[in-house]
Scaffold this motif. Structure first.
Motif, PDB file in Angstrom:
ATOM      1  N   ARG A 167      -2.709   9.571  -0.435  1.00  0.00           N
ATOM      2  CA  ARG A 167      -3.304   8.561  -1.313  1.00  0.00           C
ATOM      3  C   ARG A 167      -3.152   7.170  -0.705  1.00  0.00           C
ATOM      4  NH1 ARG A 167      -5.027  12.429  -3.851  1.00  0.00           N
ATOM      5  NH2 ARG A 167      -5.445  12.500  -6.076  1.00  0.00           N
ATOM      6  N   SER A 168      -1.979   6.863  -0.187  1.00  0.00           N
ATOM      7  CA  SER A 168      -1.734   5.540   0.383  1.00  0.00           C
ATOM      8  C   SER A 168      -2.605   5.294   1.619  1.00  0.00           C
ATOM      9  CB  SER A 168      -0.252   5.387   0.762  1.00  0.00           C
ATOM     10  OG  SER A 168       0.571   5.447  -0.385  1.00  0.00           O
TER      11      SER A 168
ATOM     12  N   THR B 221       0.810  -1.214   0.000  1.00  0.00           N
ATOM     13  CA  THR B 221       0.000   0.000   0.000  1.00  0.00           C
ATOM     14  C   THR B 221       0.844   1.264   0.000  1.00  0.00           C
ATOM     15  OG1 THR B 221      -1.726  -1.182   1.228  1.00  0.00           O
ATOM     16  CG2 THR B 221      -1.865   1.222   1.190  1.00  0.00           C
TER      17      THR B 221
ATOM     18  N   LEU C 103      -5.135   6.437  -8.063  1.00  0.00           N
ATOM     19  CA  LEU C 103      -3.750   6.353  -7.597  1.00  0.00           C
ATOM     20  C   LEU C 103      -2.724   6.743  -8.659  1.00  0.00           C
ATOM     21  CD1 LEU C 103      -3.773   3.097  -5.449  1.00  0.00           C
ATOM     22  CD2 LEU C 103      -3.388   5.420  -4.663  1.00  0.00           C
TER      23      LEU C 103
ATOM     24  N   GLN D 107     -10.187   2.884  -8.723  1.00  0.00           N
ATOM     25  CA  GLN D 107      -9.276   3.085  -7.603  1.00  0.00           C
ATOM     26  C   GLN D 107      -7.839   3.227  -8.119  1.00  0.00           C
ATOM     27  OE1 GLN D 107      -9.748   0.163  -4.497  1.00  0.00           O
ATOM     28  NE2 GLN D 107     -11.903   0.635  -4.178  1.00  0.00           N
ATOM     29  N   LYS D 108      -7.501   2.428  -9.146  1.00  0.00           N
ATOM     30  CA  LYS D 108      -6.157   2.538  -9.743  1.00  0.00           C
ATOM     31  C   LYS D 108      -5.998   3.871 -10.468  1.00  0.00           C
ATOM     32  CE  LYS D 108      -5.460  -2.447 -10.259  1.00  0.00           C
ATOM     33  NZ  LYS D 108      -5.371  -3.583 -11.213  1.00  0.00           N
TER      34      LYS D 108
ATOM     35  N   ILE E 144      -6.136   4.433   0.469  1.00  0.00           N
ATOM     36  CA  ILE E 144      -6.246   3.038   0.017  1.00  0.00           C
ATOM     37  C   ILE E 144      -6.199   2.081   1.198  1.00  0.00           C
ATOM     38  CG2 ILE E 144      -5.073   1.213  -1.272  1.00  0.00           C
ATOM     39  CD1 ILE E 144      -6.601   3.104  -3.035  1.00  0.00           C
TER      40      ILE E 144
ATOM     41  N   ASP F 284     -12.226  -1.442  -8.756  1.00  0.00           N
ATOM     42  CA  ASP F 284     -10.765  -1.539  -8.660  1.00  0.00           C
ATOM     43  C   ASP F 284     -10.081  -0.706  -9.742  1.00  0.00           C
ATOM     44  OD1 ASP F 284     -11.000  -3.213  -6.501  1.00  0.00           O
ATOM     45  OD2 ASP F 284     -10.765  -5.061  -7.661  1.00  0.00           O
TER      46      ASP F 284
ATOM     47  N   HIS G 241      -8.996  -0.781   2.064  1.00  0.00           N
ATOM     48  CA  HIS G 241      -8.683  -2.213   2.085  1.00  0.00           C
ATOM     49  C   HIS G 241      -8.868  -2.834   3.467  1.00  0.00           C
ATOM     50  CE1 HIS G 241      -6.037  -1.905  -1.791  1.00  0.00           C
ATOM     51  NE2 HIS G 241      -7.337  -1.826  -2.028  1.00  0.00           N
TER      52      HIS G 241
ATOM     53  N   GLU H 142     -14.351   3.710  -1.639  1.00  0.00           N
ATOM     54  CA  GLU H 142     -14.820   2.350  -1.413  1.00  0.00           C
ATOM     55  C   GLU H 142     -16.034   2.012  -2.276  1.00  0.00           C
ATOM     56  OE1 GLU H 142     -15.767   1.967   2.687  1.00  0.00           O
ATOM     57  OE2 GLU H 142     -17.505   3.319   2.633  1.00  0.00           O
TER      58      GLU H 142
END
Length: 358
Positions: A280-281, A5, A66, A62-63, A284, A59, A288, A55
């Motif tokens: 950002r991290s 992450t 990022l 979400q990418k 995420i 996916d 998760h 959320e």
């Protein structure tokens, strides 16, 4: 999990420190590290709110958040945005602004890069303050399954039945702020504030128009395993736009506050840029780990932190607000919500044990 992450954040920290060392020596490293911590502390509440939206996204999106999103956040807001503000405020060409920035002049000296950016603070604060205020007001006035500060949240939920109450309160706040705090720049404060309000209404409205409502997400949008289906396509795209504007609004105080640490735009870009990777991290990681569902009041704490930041931005139109207050108030709300969530979970677990024993 941690390295997967935060891996990119760790990598860019190393690259940022190396770049700061090459550019500014030991002093450059120290200043960059201070700015990284400043950005993370100012934007932790941003990460919590981002996670709430993220959320709901697939996916793939979400990418995108990022990758493309981080480019917008780092290069757009932390590097390009201050140059654009100075160029517009001082009516200078991009080349002139870059030359001015590299001179590293004192922000208190008229004609310097830092001075022009600080001089435009009232418009930046009005835009960002109104955007964040709308997020906070809509949260306060909507009906919620769980309330945190029930003594104030429940009455405001009832008041929220009045149509467009959040807009009414926001516009009234803007006019009062323009007449009192921003009387010297009344027209520009009103224009910037209305632009922030309009931006929120357009981006949030598009996201809601193309996406499923909360009931569909909870009931109609479940897969065979009982997991909530993620939004895709246009709905996810507009949620992505919403996240980017939200991040921009949160970054205003960091960009302006950075000039209290250093006037060097390169060191500022390195420090705030690396800090943006950590935000950002953290976002995420929260998604998760399911942290928002495990700690029921965390989302509430983040929205109250947004309200506090909106209030501070609006106050800063007329008065200087120390960066330490801006940073700590968000951490205080989220910290309080976190610990109260733990207490609530323990109390609920104890009650379950008693019921089983009985």
């Amino acid at each position: 999990m941690i390295f997967r992450t935060f891996g990119w954040s760790f990598l860019f920290t190393a690259l940022g420190v190396a770049g700061a060392l090459w550019y500014g020596g030991t002093e450059g490293i120290v200043l960059a590290l201070i700015l990284i911590v400043l950005e993370i502390s100012l934007s932790f509440d941003n990460a919590v709110v981002n996670a709430k939206v993220l959320e709901r996204m697939s996916d793939f999106w979400q990418k995108i958040f990022l990758t493309v999103g981080i480019l917008i956040a780092v290069f757009g807001m932390r590097l390009v945005f201050p140059f654009v503000v100075v160029a517009l405020a001082a009516s200078l060409s991009p080349v002139e602004v870059i030359d001015l920035a590299l001179e590293k002049g004192d922000p208190d000296t008229p004609g310097t890069y830092g001075y022009y950016l600080a001089d435009a603070h009232h418009t930046i604060a009005a835009f960002g303050g109104m955007f964040l205020l709308m997020i906070f007001l809509n949260f306060l006035f909507e009906e919620k399954d769980i309330t945190w500060l029930s003594w104030i949240e429940k009455p405001l939920e009832k008041a929220g039945k009045i149509d467009a109450l959040s807009i009414i309160v926001a516009v009234a706040t803007l006019f009062i702020a323009a007449k009192t705090l921003g009387s010297e720049h009344e027209a520009s404060v009103l224009t910037a504030g209305l632009a922030g309000l309009l931006t929120y209404l357009v981006v949030n409205g598009l996201a809601e128009a193309f996406g499923p409502d909360e009931e569909e997400l909870e009931h109609l949008g479940e897969d065979a395993s009982g997991n909530v289906m993620k939004v895709v396509g246009k709905a996810a795209f507009f949620l992505f736009l919403y996240l980017e504007v939200l991040d921009a609004s949160f970054s205003f105080d960091g960009v302006i506050g950075a000039f209290a640490v250093t006037t060097d735009p390169i060191i500022i870009a390195i420090g705030l840029g690396v800090g943006a990777f950590y935000v950002r991290s953290i976002t995420i990681y929260l998604v998760h780990q399911g942290t928002l569902s495990d700690y029921r009041y965390l989302d509430h704490g983040a929205h109250w932190a947004i309200g506090a930041l909106a209030a501070l931005l609006i106050v800063s139109i007329g008065y200087h607000v120390p960066e330490v207050i801006t940073g700590l108030i968000g951490v205080a709300f989220i910290g309080a919500a976190f610990f109260m969530s733990i207490r609530a979970n323990k109390r609920e677990a104890a009650e379950s044990v008693k019921e089983l024993a009985g």
